[in-house]
Design a protein around this motif. Structure first.
Motif, mmCIF file in Angstrom:
data_model
loop_
_atom_site.group_PDB
_atom_site.id
_atom_site.type_symbol
_atom_site.label_atom_id
_atom_site.label_comp_id
_atom_site.label_asym_id
_atom_site.label_seq_id
_atom_site.Cartn_x
_atom_site.Cartn_y
_atom_site.Cartn_z
ATOM 1 N N PHE A 1 -0.945 17.719 -8.702
ATOM 2 C CA PHE A 1 -1.302 16.668 -9.668
ATOM 3 C C PHE A 1 -1.393 15.324 -8.963
ATOM 4 N N LYS A 2 -2.573 14.725 -9.033
ATOM 5 C CA LYS A 2 -2.777 13.406 -8.429
ATOM 6 C C LYS A 2 -3.459 12.477 -9.426
ATOM 7 N N ILE A 3 -3.146 11.192 -9.305
ATOM 8 C CA ILE A 3 -3.886 10.174 -10.042
ATOM 9 C C ILE A 3 -5.261 10.044 -9.392
ATOM 10 N N GLY A 4 -6.288 10.192 -10.195
ATOM 11 C CA GLY A 4 -7.653 10.071 -9.708
ATOM 12 C C GLY A 4 -8.234 8.714 -10.066
ATOM 13 N N PRO A 5 -9.472 8.691 -10.572
ATOM 14 C CA PRO A 5 -10.110 7.415 -10.889
ATOM 15 C C PRO A 5 -9.728 6.901 -12.270
ATOM 16 N N GLY B 1 -6.605 -0.607 -5.976
ATOM 17 C CA GLY B 1 -6.715 0.707 -5.339
ATOM 18 C C GLY B 1 -7.057 1.843 -6.261
ATOM 19 N N LEU B 2 -7.743 1.538 -7.358
ATOM 20 C CA LEU B 2 -8.148 2.580 -8.301
ATOM 21 C C LEU B 2 -9.641 2.866 -8.180
ATOM 22 N N GLN B 3 -9.955 4.102 -7.892
ATOM 23 C CA GLN B 3 -11.332 4.570 -7.927
ATOM 24 C C GLN B 3 -11.857 4.425 -9.364
ATOM 25 N N ILE B 4 -13.175 4.291 -9.519
ATOM 26 C CA ILE B 4 -13.780 4.167 -10.842
ATOM 27 C C ILE B 4 -14.768 5.306 -11.051
ATOM 28 N N ARG C 1 -15.035 5.272 -3.319
ATOM 29 C CA ARG C 1 -15.890 6.354 -3.826
ATOM 30 C C ARG C 1 -16.087 6.265 -5.339
ATOM 31 N N HIS C 2 -16.419 5.066 -5.811
ATOM 32 C CA HIS C 2 -16.718 4.876 -7.229
ATOM 33 C C HIS C 2 -17.961 5.688 -7.600
ATOM 34 N N LYS D 1 -28.032 5.212 -3.750
ATOM 35 C CA LYS D 1 -27.980 5.585 -2.341
ATOM 36 C C LYS D 1 -27.486 4.413 -1.496
ATOM 37 N N LYS D 2 -28.044 3.239 -1.761
ATOM 38 C CA LYS D 2 -27.665 2.038 -1.011
ATOM 39 C C LYS D 2 -26.164 1.759 -1.135
ATOM 40 N N GLY D 3 -25.627 1.958 -2.331
ATOM 41 C CA GLY D 3 -24.208 1.688 -2.554
ATOM 42 C C GLY D 3 -23.305 2.889 -2.349
ATOM 43 N N GLU D 4 -23.883 4.034 -1.907
ATOM 44 C CA GLU D 4 -23.118 5.278 -1.687
ATOM 45 C C GLU D 4 -22.334 5.666 -2.938
ATOM 46 N N ILE D 5 -22.953 5.479 -4.104
ATOM 47 C CA ILE D 5 -22.304 5.754 -5.388
ATOM 48 C C ILE D 5 -22.440 7.232 -5.740
ATOM 49 N N LEU D 6 -21.340 7.854 -6.157
ATOM 50 C CA LEU D 6 -21.338 9.269 -6.511
ATOM 51 C C LEU D 6 -21.993 9.486 -7.881
#
Length: 529
Positions: A277-281, A329-332, A362-363, A380-385
């Protein structure tokens, strides 16, 4: 070794697409990959002859609502209803046979697009035909719209939050949209940690049955707003008792800005946690759904010129939340379906990343359905997932063109375009909106056909994926989304022994047969679960 599986087709999904015949496990990790000949020389406590079957890394679903799924199992199931008449009939039968849950008749899954007797949304007058004495709350399949009956509306309007959410409550029709739908969590009342544990265990068994060893689950918003810490306690308690069989990366979803502030103030960060169990975004809803016409578009809907959809948070609110999350430090992971919502959110993400190299946290955009060339270039430019859901092909192909017109479909559901551009695309199901059967998801990604095989050439066929690309959505791409590509997502020595064995080789069979493939074994930490 603790476990040795041999005489199989071991597709590792590593960078080289290596294929082996045998895999060995010790102390919960992979310690051997090689030939049957070499495997014969090795000792193991348990040996399994795979008899030529396909073995893959364990499947990971990167966006679903597991607690919601578990709770919905006790609700009126409306997903398969082909008419409004059937919705009413099922409601009456459930009320008679099962009674109320939390003092309400709760149901989920109706979809007016599947009705043969009407194409209109379900209204309070329709639900009054089930009962005017008991309150009723029936959610649409997308989860972004719901209907209450007259008695239910009285109770909703008496709630403290009703005034604040009045723009999302249609008192004339009994239809609730977006933030008002989340009022259902408050209807549940107090749920204990032990009750949450039972729900999670039931859901994890069902996930294991379809080969899932990991999920990114949005659980907090299923319960009343002040209950999210109980969810964390339930997961930790189950892990301490060694009762978790699915690794969870929690998508921390909240509907209230004040609760988000409280969560951030308490110091939670992405990656905090343990092996199970991990805290994700931080998970946010920016807009609604296509079916409910609440996905936010840049231009009005083709079949309803009066609306462009709904933005749930204003641009200023999103900007403030994003900056605060990023700083702490929280992913979105932000839900955005319409091109208007996607545009807004990729611009905000790229702005908060402008001082840094790439997209370090890795937002990403959850769904990212109605893209265009410019949106894809910016992603692509912002490496957004892009967290995508191949299973949506089945339902959305029936309504997408009617809703938005042909022009906006040119780069919609554009998964192949994304992959070819180098955009990271973790796969998911959004269960219980759709089934979390990963095999079905792979079938839809590869064929872009309905289960009945329509249309023959596939819907928007240029965006079909290869089997390898489709499997990667739920293995290596999924692991990347949680910063865990070094420990899972592919089968390599030193990585976690999370694996799945299939009864058919989906890389070799006719693509139409993929959907009929079954799971033989699901293995987590080297143990068959």
């Amino acid at each position: 070794m603790d476990l040795l599986l041999h005489n199989g087709i071991i597709r590792t999904m590593d960078e080289d697409n290596s294929i082996y015949e045998a895999v060995g496990v010790k102390d919960e990790k992979i310690v051997f990959l090689g030939s049957n000949e070499k495997a014969k020389t090795l000792n193991a406590d348990k040996k399994i002859d795979l008899k030529g079957k396909l073995l893959l890394p364990g499947f990971i679903d990167t966006h679903l609502h597991i607690l919601h799924y578990a709770l919905s199992e006790s609700m009126v199931k409306l997903t398969d209803c082909k008419s409004l008449k059937e919705v009413i009939k099922k409601g009456k039968e459930h009320l008679k046979n099962e009674g109320l849950k939390f003092g309400w008749l709760l149901g989920r899954g109706w979809n007016q697009n599947n009705f043969e007797d009407t194409d209109q949304f379900v209204t309070k007058e329709d639900l009054d035909k089930i009962s005017t004495e008991h309150p009723i709350f029936f959610s649409r399949v997308c989860g972004h719209m719901a209907t209450v009956n007259s008695r239910g509306l009285e109770k909703i309007m008496a709630m403290d939050k009703a005034d604040k959410l009045s723009e999302y409550i249609n008192e004339e029709t009994g239809i609730l949209t977006e933030s008002a739908v989340s009022l259902k969590s408050d209807l549940l009342g107090e749920i204990t940690v032990k009750e949450i544990e039972k729900l999670l265990q039931k859901a994890h068994k069902d996930l294991n049955k379809v080969g899932i060893t990991g999920v990114h689950s949005a659980d907090f918003s299923t319960l009343p707003a002040d209950s999210w810490e109980k969810v964390i306690k339930a997961y930790k308690s189950l892990e301490e008792k060694d009762k978790l069989t699915v690794r969870t990366y929690e998508q921390c979803m909240f509907d209230d800005k004040d609760v988000i502030d409280d969560f951030i103030k308490k110091g939670y960060k992405t990656g905090d946690g343990s092996g199970f169990f991990k805290i994700g975004p931080l998970k946010l809803l920016a807009d609604g759904s296509l079916g409910a016409r609440t996905a936010y578009m840049n231009e009005p809907y083709n079949d309803d010129q009066s609306t462009k959809g709904i933005l749930i948070f204003s641009e200023d609110e999103l900007k403030e939340i994003f900056e605060k999350a990023h700083k702490n430090g929280l992913q979105i992971a932000v839900h955005a379906i319409g091109n208007g919502a996607i545009d807004l959110n990729i611009n905000l993400i790229n702005k908060i990343n402008k001082k840094e190299e790439g997209n370090p946290l890795r937002h990403g955009i959850v769904h990212a359905q109605f893209t265009n060339e410019e949106i894809l270039k910016e992603m692509k430019k912002g490496e957004i997932l892009a967290y995508i859901q191949p299973v949506f092909v089945s339902t959305d192909m029936k309504i997408a063109e009617e809703r938005v017109g042909k022009d906006r479909l040119k780069k919609a559901y554009a998964w192949k375009s994304m992959i070819d551009m180098g955009i990271k695309v973790p796969g998911s199901s959004d269960a219980p909106v759709e089934s979390f059967d990963i095999i079905e998801n792979i079938y839809y990604a590869v064929t872009r056909r309905s289960k009945e095989g329509e249309p023959e050439e596939g819907w928007l066929p240029k965006e079909k994926l290869s089997v390898e690309e489709a499997v990667r959505l739920f293995t290596s791409e999924a692991a990347y989304a949680s910063f865990e590509e070094n420990i899972k997502g592919s089968l390599e020595e030193g990585k976690l022994a999370d694996m799945v064995v299939l009864d058919k080789n989906i890389f070799e069979i006719d693509k139409d047969e993929i959907k009929d493939t079954n799971i033989i074994h699901t293995i987590v930490n080297g143990k068959i679960v």
